[in-house]
Write a protein that holds these residues in place. Structure first.
Motif, PDB file in Angstrom:
ATOM      1  N   ALA A  66       0.746  -1.296  -0.017  1.00 38.72           N
ATOM      2  CA  ALA A  66      -0.039   0.125  -0.124  1.00 38.72           C
ATOM      3  C   ALA A  66       0.925   1.297   0.053  1.00 38.72           C
ATOM      4  CB  ALA A  66      -0.942   0.159   1.296  1.00 38.72           C
ATOM      5  N   GLY A  67       2.290   1.139   0.510  1.00 41.67           N
ATOM      6  CA  GLY A  67       2.781   2.384   0.477  1.00 41.67           C
ATOM      7  C   GLY A  67       3.192   2.783   1.957  1.00 41.67           C
ATOM      8  N   LYS A  68       3.018   1.968   2.993  1.00 48.07           N
ATOM      9  CA  LYS A  68       3.387   2.159   4.539  1.00 48.07           C
ATOM     10  C   LYS A  68       4.918   2.404   4.338  1.00 48.07           C
ATOM     11  CE  LYS A  68       1.428  -1.638   5.567  1.00 48.07           C
ATOM     12  NZ  LYS A  68       1.227  -2.229   4.480  1.00 48.07           N
ATOM     13  N   SER A  69       5.722   1.457   4.227  1.00 48.59           N
ATOM     14  CA  SER A  69       7.192   1.513   4.329  1.00 48.59           C
ATOM     15  C   SER A  69       7.705   2.854   3.677  1.00 48.59           C
ATOM     16  CB  SER A  69       7.817   0.308   3.907  1.00 48.59           C
ATOM     17  OG  SER A  69       7.528  -0.546   4.583  1.00 48.59           O
ATOM     18  N   THR A  70       7.240   2.985   2.342  1.00 45.89           N
ATOM     19  CA  THR A  70       7.529   4.136   1.767  1.00 45.89           C
ATOM     20  C   THR A  70       7.476   5.433   2.251  1.00 45.89           C
ATOM     21  OG1 THR A  70       7.112   2.868  -0.367  1.00 45.89           O
ATOM     22  CG2 THR A  70       7.309   5.318  -0.732  1.00 45.89           C
ATOM     23  N   LEU A  71       6.304   5.544   2.934  1.00 47.29           N
ATOM     24  CA  LEU A  71       5.949   6.727   3.507  1.00 47.29           C
ATOM     25  C   LEU A  71       6.934   6.966   4.748  1.00 47.29           C
ATOM     26  CD1 LEU A  71       4.104   9.044   4.769  1.00 47.29           C
ATOM     27  CD2 LEU A  71       2.349   7.377   5.850  1.00 47.29           C
ATOM     28  N   ILE A  72       7.269   6.068   5.618  1.00 47.91           N
ATOM     29  CA  ILE A  72       8.107   6.163   6.614  1.00 47.91           C
ATOM     30  C   ILE A  72       9.596   6.672   6.034  1.00 47.91           C
ATOM     31  CG2 ILE A  72       6.873   5.278   8.470  1.00 47.91           C
ATOM     32  CD1 ILE A  72       8.572   3.013   8.402  1.00 47.91           C
ATOM     33  N   LYS A  73      10.026   5.698   4.959  1.00 47.15           N
ATOM     34  CA  LYS A  73      11.282   6.065   4.423  1.00 47.15           C
ATOM     35  C   LYS A  73      11.371   7.487   3.875  1.00 47.15           C
ATOM     36  CE  LYS A  73      12.413   1.105   3.392  1.00 47.15           C
ATOM     37  NZ  LYS A  73      12.207   0.381   2.192  1.00 47.15           N
ATOM     38  N   ILE A  96      -3.444   3.658   4.838  1.00 48.85           N
ATOM     39  CA  ILE A  96      -2.872   3.798   3.662  1.00 48.85           C
ATOM     40  C   ILE A  96      -3.472   2.639   2.541  1.00 48.85           C
ATOM     41  CG2 ILE A  96      -0.748   4.206   2.320  1.00 48.85           C
ATOM     42  CD1 ILE A  96      -0.849   6.176   4.469  1.00 48.85           C
ATOM     43  N   ASN A  97      -3.853   3.106   1.384  1.00 48.30           N
ATOM     44  CA  ASN A  97      -4.059   2.504   0.330  1.00 48.30           C
ATOM     45  C   ASN A  97      -3.691   3.084  -1.043  1.00 48.30           C
ATOM     46  OD1 ASN A  97      -4.975   0.160  -1.040  1.00 48.30           O
ATOM     47  ND2 ASN A  97      -7.241   0.641  -0.998  1.00 48.30           N
ATOM     48  N   ASP A  98      -3.017   2.291  -1.772  1.00 46.78           N
ATOM     49  CA  ASP A  98      -2.553   2.828  -3.040  1.00 46.78           C
ATOM     50  C   ASP A  98      -1.615   4.316  -3.075  1.00 46.78           C
ATOM     51  OD1 ASP A  98      -3.158   0.856  -5.091  1.00 46.78           O
ATOM     52  OD2 ASP A  98      -5.266   1.877  -5.200  1.00 46.78           O
ATOM     53  N   GLY A  99      -0.849   4.091  -1.812  1.00 48.05           N
ATOM     54  CA  GLY A  99      -0.181   5.530  -1.740  1.00 48.05           C
ATOM     55  C   GLY A  99      -0.723   6.775  -1.117  1.00 48.05           C
ATOM     56  N   ARG A 100      -2.295   6.560  -0.521  1.00 53.88           N
ATOM     57  CA  ARG A 100      -2.719   7.716  -0.304  1.00 53.88           C
ATOM     58  C   ARG A 100      -3.549   7.297   0.959  1.00 53.88           C
ATOM     59  NH1 ARG A 100      -5.019  11.391  -3.690  1.00 53.88           N
ATOM     60  NH2 ARG A 100      -4.360  10.930  -6.062  1.00 53.88           N
ATOM     61  N   ILE A 101      -3.784   8.321   1.727  1.00 54.91           N
ATOM     62  CA  ILE A 101      -4.681   8.240   3.030  1.00 54.91           C
ATOM     63  C   ILE A 101      -6.007   7.783   2.853  1.00 54.91           C
ATOM     64  CG2 ILE A 101      -5.667   9.229   5.391  1.00 54.91           C
ATOM     65  CD1 ILE A 101      -2.736  10.589   5.555  1.00 54.91           C
ATOM     66  N   MET A 102      -6.453   6.270   3.280  1.00 58.89           N
ATOM     67  CA  MET A 102      -7.911   6.079   3.143  1.00 58.89           C
ATOM     68  C   MET A 102      -9.127   6.612   3.834  1.00 58.89           C
ATOM     69  SD  MET A 102      -7.662   5.016   0.230  1.00 58.89           S
ATOM     70  CE  MET A 102      -9.366   4.687  -0.273  1.00 58.89           C
ATOM     71  N   ALA A 103      -8.306   6.454   5.530  1.00 61.31           N
ATOM     72  CA  ALA A 103      -9.133   6.614   6.641  1.00 61.31           C
ATOM     73  C   ALA A 103      -8.263   6.908   7.751  1.00 61.31           C
ATOM     74  CB  ALA A 103      -9.910   5.527   7.008  1.00 61.31           C
TER      75      ALA A 103
END
Ligand SMILES: Nc1ncnc2c1ncn2[C@@H]1O[C@H](COP(=O)(O)OP(=O)(O)OP(=O)(O)O)[C@@H](O)[C@H]1O
Length: 245
Positions: free
Chosen positions: A50-57, A226-233
């Motif tokens: 979903a992009g979670k690790s990418t978000l923190i890195k 996170i879903n598809d690199g975006r905040i979903m909820a």
């Protein structure tokens, strides 16, 4: 008066360009904004990929952001925009008051676990650092017999707890964790959850990628999915013991 946030992430984006595949682009993070309050525990959840690790890195600038900004407020109130920091200052920050615990072991080879932890301390008192490292070993249920052993030979769960211990040697005020309980059996997971809960009580601000629902429910003040690199909820989490009747 409410405290200003310790971290402000504004419109953060990351697109990877795969140069060996005809410059194909992967949009891993798309316009993500949130703030982390002082002492808050924020859980990042979402499906695999979903992009979670990418978000923190990306928020830590391990990945260079494609767009957006990250602002960090130090204990003295100074606000740093991470993209504007000279690299040497960014490294000092990421090896000091901001602690990142990744899913992977990244240490100097052929140095024993205890020595690596002692070296990680930010002070020069070796005896004190050794006592702190041994206390963390015990707290994380790492057998003392592993102290002289190279962490590269550790099991997955031992590596994960060692990574956490190594980072905690520096007493970070902002902790960024990537799936800290992923490789652990239920009993050992409780040990890590208890430690993170104590850090939260002591005032540590935390962002943790978590697939583990038990950990989210026990620790998080807020969940961002996170879903598809975006905040979903974005959901505040209210625990029973915190409910005011
Ligand atoms: N360095 C990179 N180069 C190219 N693509 C990448 C890179 N890092 C991540 N990606 C891609 O970005 C997307 C998001 O990956 P990411 O690791 O952030 O997901 P995740 O939510 O942490 O997943 P998981 O829960 O499985 O760890 C994936 O499609 C992944 O293939």
């Amino acid at each position: 008066m409410t405290c200003p946030p310790v971290l402000e992430v504004a419109n953060l984006s990351k697109t990877f360009t795969l140069h060996l595949l005809g410059a194909r682009e992967i949009v891993a993070l798309n316009d993500v904004s949130f703030a982390l309050a002082e002492g808050e525990f924020l859980a990042l959840t979402g499906r695999t990929g979903a992009g979670k690790s990418t978000l923190i890195k990306t928020l830590l600038h391990y990945n260079r952001p494609t767009g957006g900004s990250v602002r960090y407020r130090r204990a003295d109130g100074t606000v740093l925009t991470l993209a504007d920091l000279p690299v040497i200052d960014l490294i000092a920050l990421l090896e000091g008051e901001i602690g990142y615990v990744s899913q992977h072991l990244s240490v100097v080879p052929r140095v024993g676990a205890l020595d690596l932890m002692i070296e990680a301390a930010l002070h020069d008192d070796r005896a004190r650092a050794e006592a702190e490292a041994l206390a963390l070993f015990e707290r994380l249920c790492l057998p003392e017999a592993l102290a002289p052993v190279y962490p590269v030979t550790f099991s997955g769960g031992e590596k994960q707890r060692f990574n956490l211990g190594l980072t905690l040697m520096r007493h970070p005020r902002l902790l960024i964790l990537d799936e800290p309980t992923a490789a652990l059996d239920p009993a050992t997971r409780e040990v890590v959850i208890d430690l993170l809960a104590d850090l939260k009580v002591a005032g540590t601000s935390t962002i943790a990628v978590l697939h583990d629902r038990v950990a989210v429910d026990r620790l998080a003040d807020r969940e961002i999915e996170i879903n598809d690199g975006r905040i979903m909820a974005e959901t505040p989490i209210c625990r029973k013991e915190e409910t005011v009747l």
